[in-house]
Design a protein around this motif. Structure first.
Motif, PDB file in Angstrom:
ATOM      1  N   MET A   1      40.770  42.887 -35.214  1.00  0.00           N
ATOM      2  CA  MET A   1      39.854  42.579 -34.118  1.00  0.00           C
ATOM      3  C   MET A   1      39.880  41.095 -33.793  1.00  0.00           C
ATOM      4  SD  MET A   1      38.366  45.097 -32.710  1.00  0.00           S
ATOM      5  CE  MET A   1      37.004  44.316 -31.885  1.00  0.00           C
ATOM      6  N   ARG A   2      39.834  40.271 -34.842  1.00  0.00           N
ATOM      7  CA  ARG A   2      39.856  38.828 -34.601  1.00  0.00           C
ATOM      8  C   ARG A   2      41.180  38.420 -34.003  1.00  0.00           C
ATOM      9  NH1 ARG A   2      37.223  36.973 -40.347  1.00  0.00           N
ATOM     10  NH2 ARG A   2      35.119  37.674 -39.896  1.00  0.00           N
ATOM     11  N   PHE A   3      42.227  39.039 -34.501  1.00  0.00           N
ATOM     12  CA  PHE A   3      43.550  38.727 -33.951  1.00  0.00           C
ATOM     13  C   PHE A   3      43.586  39.069 -32.477  1.00  0.00           C
ATOM     14  CE2 PHE A   3      47.996  38.162 -33.699  1.00  0.00           C
ATOM     15  CZ  PHE A   3      48.499  39.197 -32.936  1.00  0.00           C
ATOM     16  N   LEU A   4      43.025  40.221 -32.106  1.00  0.00           N
ATOM     17  CA  LEU A   4      43.040  40.624 -30.700  1.00  0.00           C
ATOM     18  C   LEU A   4      42.226  39.660 -29.847  1.00  0.00           C
ATOM     19  CD1 LEU A   4      42.780  44.509 -30.959  1.00  0.00           C
ATOM     20  CD2 LEU A   4      44.738  43.141 -30.264  1.00  0.00           C
ATOM     21  N   ALA A   5      41.118  39.203 -30.417  1.00  0.00           N
ATOM     22  CA  ALA A   5      40.270  38.265 -29.663  1.00  0.00           C
ATOM     23  C   ALA A   5      41.026  36.970 -29.406  1.00  0.00           C
ATOM     24  CB  ALA A   5      38.982  37.993 -30.443  1.00  0.00           C
ATOM     25  N   ILE A   6      41.726  36.472 -30.449  1.00  0.00           N
ATOM     26  CA  ILE A   6      42.509  35.241 -30.282  1.00  0.00           C
ATOM     27  C   ILE A   6      43.644  35.480 -29.291  1.00  0.00           C
ATOM     28  CG2 ILE A   6      43.960  33.552 -31.453  1.00  0.00           C
ATOM     29  CD1 ILE A   6      41.281  33.197 -32.463  1.00  0.00           C
ATOM     30  N   LEU A   7      44.254  36.657 -29.398  1.00  0.00           N
ATOM     31  CA  LEU A   7      45.363  36.991 -28.501  1.00  0.00           C
ATOM     32  C   LEU A   7      44.885  37.008 -27.044  1.00  0.00           C
ATOM     33  CD1 LEU A   7      48.286  37.972 -28.076  1.00  0.00           C
ATOM     34  CD2 LEU A   7      47.493  40.291 -28.504  1.00  0.00           C
ATOM     35  N   ARG A   8      43.714  37.618 -26.837  1.00  0.00           N
ATOM     36  CA  ARG A   8      43.179  37.664 -25.471  1.00  0.00           C
ATOM     37  C   ARG A   8      42.907  36.250 -24.960  1.00  0.00           C
ATOM     38  NH1 ARG A   8      40.356  42.391 -26.979  1.00  0.00           N
ATOM     39  NH2 ARG A   8      38.516  41.191 -27.530  1.00  0.00           N
ATOM     40  N   LYS A   9      42.392  35.431 -25.835  1.00  0.00           N
ATOM     41  CA  LYS A   9      42.112  34.042 -25.460  1.00  0.00           C
ATOM     42  C   LYS A   9      43.408  33.317 -25.070  1.00  0.00           C
ATOM     43  CE  LYS A   9      41.839  29.614 -27.396  1.00  0.00           C
ATOM     44  NZ  LYS A   9      42.928  28.958 -28.064  1.00  0.00           N
ATOM     45  N   GLU A  10      44.459  33.508 -25.840  1.00  0.00           N
ATOM     46  CA  GLU A  10      45.733  32.841 -25.527  1.00  0.00           C
ATOM     47  C   GLU A  10      46.297  33.360 -24.208  1.00  0.00           C
ATOM     48  OE1 GLU A  10      47.076  30.332 -27.020  1.00  0.00           O
ATOM     49  OE2 GLU A  10      45.711  30.270 -28.715  1.00  0.00           O
ATOM     50  N   LEU A  11      46.227  34.676 -24.016  1.00  0.00           N
ATOM     51  CA  LEU A  11      46.744  35.244 -22.776  1.00  0.00           C
ATOM     52  C   LEU A  11      45.939  34.746 -21.577  1.00  0.00           C
ATOM     53  CD1 LEU A  11      47.514  38.931 -23.834  1.00  0.00           C
ATOM     54  CD2 LEU A  11      49.139  37.227 -23.033  1.00  0.00           C
ATOM     55  N   ARG A  12      44.632  34.617 -21.764  1.00  0.00           N
ATOM     56  CA  ARG A  12      43.779  34.134 -20.681  1.00  0.00           C
ATOM     57  C   ARG A  12      44.169  32.713 -20.298  1.00  0.00           C
ATOM     58  NH1 ARG A  12      39.295  35.526 -23.083  1.00  0.00           N
ATOM     59  NH2 ARG A  12      38.810  33.418 -23.786  1.00  0.00           N
ATOM     60  N   GLU A  13      44.454  31.902 -21.306  1.00  0.00           N
ATOM     61  CA  GLU A  13      44.805  30.497 -21.030  1.00  0.00           C
ATOM     62  C   GLU A  13      46.162  30.380 -20.364  1.00  0.00           C
ATOM     63  OE1 GLU A  13      44.494  28.564 -24.781  1.00  0.00           O
ATOM     64  OE2 GLU A  13      42.330  28.278 -24.630  1.00  0.00           O
ATOM     65  N   CYS A  14      47.070  31.265 -20.706  1.00  0.00           N
ATOM     66  CA  CYS A  14      48.419  31.185 -20.131  1.00  0.00           C
ATOM     67  C   CYS A  14      48.550  32.020 -18.866  1.00  0.00           C
ATOM     68  CB  CYS A  14      49.450  31.681 -21.141  1.00  0.00           C
ATOM     69  SG  CYS A  14      49.554  30.631 -22.606  1.00  0.00           S
ATOM     70  N   LEU A  15      47.495  32.762 -18.518  1.00  0.00           N
ATOM     71  CA  LEU A  15      47.583  33.704 -17.395  1.00  0.00           C
ATOM     72  C   LEU A  15      48.043  33.047 -16.083  1.00  0.00           C
ATOM     73  CD1 LEU A  15      47.215  36.682 -16.825  1.00  0.00           C
ATOM     74  CD2 LEU A  15      44.862  36.208 -16.123  1.00  0.00           C
ATOM     75  N   PRO A  16      47.512  31.881 -15.708  1.00  0.00           N
ATOM     76  CA  PRO A  16      47.970  31.304 -14.440  1.00  0.00           C
ATOM     77  C   PRO A  16      49.487  31.116 -14.402  1.00  0.00           C
ATOM     78  CG  PRO A  16      46.078  30.099 -15.255  1.00  0.00           C
ATOM     79  CD  PRO A  16      46.487  31.030 -16.344  1.00  0.00           C
ATOM     80  N   TRP A  17      50.076  30.682 -15.493  1.00  0.00           N
ATOM     81  CA  TRP A  17      51.527  30.431 -15.512  1.00  0.00           C
ATOM     82  C   TRP A  17      52.314  31.731 -15.496  1.00  0.00           C
ATOM     83  CZ3 TRP A  17      52.198  25.703 -14.237  1.00  0.00           C
ATOM     84  CH2 TRP A  17      51.249  24.742 -14.613  1.00  0.00           C
ATOM     85  N   ILE A  18      51.782  32.723 -16.195  1.00  0.00           N
ATOM     86  CA  ILE A  18      52.455  34.017 -16.204  1.00  0.00           C
ATOM     87  C   ILE A  18      52.418  34.627 -14.804  1.00  0.00           C
ATOM     88  CG2 ILE A  18      52.332  36.371 -17.108  1.00  0.00           C
ATOM     89  CD1 ILE A  18      51.233  35.190 -19.718  1.00  0.00           C
ATOM     90  N   VAL A  19      51.263  34.557 -14.174  1.00  0.00           N
ATOM     91  CA  VAL A  19      51.131  35.118 -12.822  1.00  0.00           C
ATOM     92  C   VAL A  19      52.035  34.364 -11.845  1.00  0.00           C
ATOM     93  CG1 VAL A  19      49.553  35.381 -10.880  1.00  0.00           C
ATOM     94  CG2 VAL A  19      48.815  36.036 -13.173  1.00  0.00           C
ATOM     95  N   LEU A  20      52.063  33.055 -11.999  1.00  0.00           N
ATOM     96  CA  LEU A  20      52.917  32.248 -11.106  1.00  0.00           C
ATOM     97  C   LEU A  20      54.379  32.627 -11.266  1.00  0.00           C
ATOM     98  CD1 LEU A  20      53.161  29.886  -9.099  1.00  0.00           C
ATOM     99  CD2 LEU A  20      53.367  28.357 -11.061  1.00  0.00           C
ATOM    100  N   ALA A  21      54.823  32.744 -12.519  1.00  0.00           N
ATOM    101  CA  ALA A  21      56.223  33.107 -12.776  1.00  0.00           C
ATOM    102  C   ALA A  21      56.526  34.485 -12.201  1.00  0.00           C
ATOM    103  CB  ALA A  21      56.517  33.076 -14.274  1.00  0.00           C
ATOM    104  N   THR A  22      55.608  35.422 -12.404  1.00  0.00           N
ATOM    105  CA  THR A  22      55.811  36.786 -11.895  1.00  0.00           C
ATOM    106  C   THR A  22      55.932  36.764 -10.379  1.00  0.00           C
ATOM    107  OG1 THR A  22      54.399  37.570 -13.705  1.00  0.00           O
ATOM    108  CG2 THR A  22      54.881  39.126 -11.931  1.00  0.00           C
ATOM    109  N   ALA A  23      55.016  36.039  -9.741  1.00  0.00           N
ATOM    110  CA  ALA A  23      55.010  36.007  -8.275  1.00  0.00           C
ATOM    111  C   ALA A  23      56.270  35.365  -7.731  1.00  0.00           C
ATOM    112  CB  ALA A  23      53.774  35.249  -7.777  1.00  0.00           C
ATOM    113  N   VAL A  24      56.655  34.241  -8.298  1.00  0.00           N
ATOM    114  CA  VAL A  24      57.864  33.536  -7.825  1.00  0.00           C
ATOM    115  C   VAL A  24      59.086  34.428  -7.977  1.00  0.00           C
ATOM    116  CG1 VAL A  24      59.448  31.659  -8.413  1.00  0.00           C
ATOM    117  CG2 VAL A  24      57.017  31.194  -8.159  1.00  0.00           C
TER     118      VAL A  24
END
Lengths: 231, 535
Positions: A1-24
């Protein structure tokens, strides 16, 4: 559970870059492919030869329909790797927030695993999925009379894994505590060497092997530094 | 804990590997730049070569040896190049007694010499095919053969290198697969297609009355002609016992090897194959004929050229004195210098022979011409100037290179030959060639520099050492990798030193006791530094 929470936090922080890369990748990749379906591009793709002439072998070789996309894929992959590496390992250093990141009721191994997992998910889901979709479109679309070779699909994944090498190098450079004019950027130099080795390979297995060896060398150092460094 | 220890060791090894790799590359780049800059000042051999050009023996040695249909041999000496094209190149023609028989420009030459079978022009070897498959930044390329009408492309045949067959697609609305072209010809089903065999070479041309290319396709054992427009495959030659070394053609339908329109000699279409067992195969048409020629001793297989006219079948052999087999100049820089002294710096005998081939494949000598090729202008002074820059820069190369080269010499040299290269590729070959260039040419200076780097590492590491074994391992590493090793050591081990408060000598902070006097680091005195006071 804690791992998932940290994972979600990391994904949330990197989300703008991931979305940008996907869109481009999606937008420009689709435009590139769409241009290939223009009748003029289809008709003039193959050269007409005059009778009674020698033919240079090079005139019989053709870049894949997806060649333009290849450059885009490589650049986006490397860019996403740099962006995610900097976001996860450099921002905390310059913002002075390593303490908040590391001093939690979770051991450092889980934190590092979450970061690396978030990066892998970012690459596979964003770039990898778009690449699969665009390759499928190029293989099945009625206007592409000659489908791309299956090998091209795997070459695309070589480019995607190259992004992971750059990500690892950026992570190592961010974690390193030495001066920038000594060995701090050696991780990035090593990634450049690995990519250089990769583009010269004609066997796909060797290309993947070079990338995996590069990732292993970098990730081992990242792990040891992250687990033992004082933040 | 055990896992932590393993991880720590792996991380240390990875860090050392990464650092030394980067520094080896940087040192190699520095060696190349400095070496080339120093070599640019070397001019002596050029002056010597200018003098040699005026030597009559050199003129004979470098002249083109041309053969007339009656077997006479002429020596055509080219007098420079013309910007107007090859037809306007000036020539002097001598006979075998060195008498000038004609002088003028190429297009006015009154003699018609025999034309010989040549390698396929505009051909693509398997080496080039592999380069097409290099990943690069734009994906790899494919071999696509279009079948065209006068206005558009109707079909495209793509080479599938996994299956060694061609797959055909309709290039118009609807698309779809047409079928497969393989060694058995055209098939509609993939299961019926049989592979051609690994491609070695192909050449392409467009025949008359067609807009589509045809291929001459060579594999290890076979030679095909593929007509994609007619979906037809012809097997021109097959060698079941031995692999093909080379294939040459003459007067083939392809323009590059067909006879010139102005020629009065009636040539027959010819394919000349050499197989690895030393046999020469001559396949001719008009009329169809096939011969196997086994050369007598003394004739070097690769120096044979063939031609076939309506009257006779002829072979030309160009021979030279070979260097002693034990003189493998690629083995080391010292062997290269020995090669120059014992072989290149001496006059060499060369010759050309013309043979007639009968219907049984037996040879009959028609004519022969011998000459002497003068020695290369190599003196000790020139040798010294040629090798001094290389000796200087390679003094900084790792001594480990010599050890690796000495142990694996045969395998490494195999990678630079054509056969080894076919398996390894351009990248590996480049690495091996670069390493060979970097081999220290003077072990004396190389070891002096290596000892100097070890001394610096010793001086640096003595006060910082935490473990004797680790210290000795690092010294051995520095000795093996020379300047790159020293830089790696400094990059990974440069830590702060302070003065020991007891013996006043330099000491590191990574262990509690001073390496010289054994005194421990000073402990802060309670009370003087505390910010909080105990009651």
């Amino acid at each position: 559970m804690r791992f998932l929470a940290i994972l979600r936090k990391e994904l949330r922080e990197c989300l703008p870059w991931i979305v940008l890369a996907t869109a481009v990748l999606f937008v420009f990749g689709y435009v590139e492919l769409f241009e290939r379906t223009i009748p003029q591009n289809i008709d003039y793709r193959y050269r007409l030869f005059s009778p009674s002439n020698d033919v240079y072998p090079f005139d019989l070789t053709k870049r894949s329909l997806l060649a333009g996309m290849g450059q885009l894929l490589l650049v986006v992959s490397i860019g996403l790797g740099l962006a995610m590496g900097i976001r996860q390992f450099w921002v905390d250093h310059y913002a002075g927030t390593w303490g908040f990141t590391v001093h939690r009721s979770v051991n450092r191994e889980k934190i590092l695993s979450a970061k690396l997992t978030a990066a892998a998910i970012g690459f596979v889901v964003s770039i990898g999925a778009i690449w699969c979709l665009l390759f499928l479109y190029a293989s099945k679309a009625p206007n592409f009379y000659v489908p791309p070779a299956k090998r091209i699909f795997f070459e695309g994944w070589v480019y995607i894994v190259s992004g992971l090498v750059v990500y690892s190098a950026a992570a190592l450079a961010g974690l390193s505590t030495v001066r920038w004019y000594t060995t701090k950027i050696f991780g990035l130099a090593f990634a450049a060497i690995v990519l250089f080795v990769m583009v010269f390979q004609w066997r796909l297995s060797y290309a993947f092997l070079a990338l995996l060896v590069g990732i292993f060398v970098l990730v081992v150092q990242i792990t040891q530094t992250f687990l033992n460094r004082e933040f | 804990m055990k896992k932590d220890g393993t991880l720590r060791h792996l991380a240390v090894i990875s860090r050392i590997f990464m650092t030394v790799l980067i520094l080896l590359i940087l040192v190699a780049i520095g060696q190349l730049i400095i070496g080339e800059m120093l070599f640019a000042h070397y001019y002596a051999a050029r002056e010597q070569q200018e003098k040699l050009k005026a030597d009559a023996r050199m003129r004979i040695a470098t002249s083109q040896k041309r053969i007339l249909p009656d077997g006479s041999i002429h020596l055509a000496n080219r007098r420079g190049y013309s910007r107007a094209g090859t037809d306007y190149t000036k020539f002097q023609v001598y006979d075998v007694n060195d008498n000038l028989v004609w002088e003028g420009i190429q297009k006015d030459m009154p003699y018609e010499y025999l034309d010989w079978a040549q390698n396929l022009r505009n051909s693509c070897s398997d080496e080039r095919m592999r380069e097409l498959k290099t990943i690069t930044s734009e994906f790899s390329r494919n071999l696509d053969i279009p079948v065209n009408s006068e206005e558009r492309t109707e079909e495209v045949w793509r080479y599938d290198e996994q299956k060694d067959i061609f797959v055909g697609y309709r290039y118009r609305q609807g698309g779809g697969k047409i079928g497969y072209i393989s060694s058995v010809g055209f098939t509609e089903l993939k299961s019926e297609a049989k592979p051609f065999g690994k491609s070695r070479l192909f050449s392409s041309w467009v025949p008359q009355n067609s807009f589509s290319p045809m291929l001459l396709w060579q594999t290890d054992h076979r030679f095909y002609q593929i007509n994609f427009e007619e979906h037809n495959v012809s097997l021109l030659f097959e060698s079941t016992e031995s692999e093909i070394t080379f294939i040459r053609t003459h007067n083939w339908p392809s323009l590059s090897t067909s006879k010139k329109e102005s020629s009065s000699i009636d040539y027959r279409p010819l394919i000349h194959c050499l197989t690895n067992d030393g046999k020469h195969w001559l396949i001719m048409w008009q009329p169809e004929q096939r011969l196997t020629v086994v050369l007598p001793e003394g004739l070097h297989s690769r120096s044979i050229s063939a031609t076939a006219t309506k009257d006779s079948i002829l072979l030309r052999h160009e021979g030279r004195e070979l260097m002693p087999p034990e003189l493998d100049y690629r083995k080391s820089p010292n062997q290269w210098q020995k090669y120059f002294r014992e072989y290149r710096s001496k006059d060499r005998k060369e010759w050309i022979e013309l043979y007639k081939v009968d219907d049984e494949g037996q040879l009959e000598l028609v004519s022969r011409f011998d000459w002497i090729r003068p020695a290369a202008p190599v003196t000790d002074e020139i040798q010294e100037k040629a090798t001094a820059p290389h000796r200087f820069v390679t003094a900084f190369s790792p001594p480990l290179y010599n050890v690796v080269w000495w142990i694996f010499h045969d395998k490494l040299m195999e990678l630079t030959t054509y056969r080894g290269y076919r398996g390894s590729g351009e990248f590996v070959r480049g690495i091996v060639e670069a390493t060979r260039w970097s081999l220290p040419s003077s072990w004396y200076w190389n070891w002096i520099v290596s000892v100097a780097t070890v001394s610096i590492a010793f001086r640096h590491g003595w006060s910082r050492r935490t473990s004797l074994a680790r210290f000795i391992a690092w010294l051995a590493f520095v000795g093996a990798f020379n300047i790159a090793g020293l830089l790696t050591y400094l990059a990974l081990n440069h830590t702060t030193v302070i003065k020991c408060h007891h013996c006043s000598k330099a000491r590191g902070l990574d262990q509690d006791q001073c390496v010289r006097c054994g005194t421990e680091l000073p402990v802060p005195i309670q009370g003087k530094l505390d910010l909080m006071f105990c009651a």
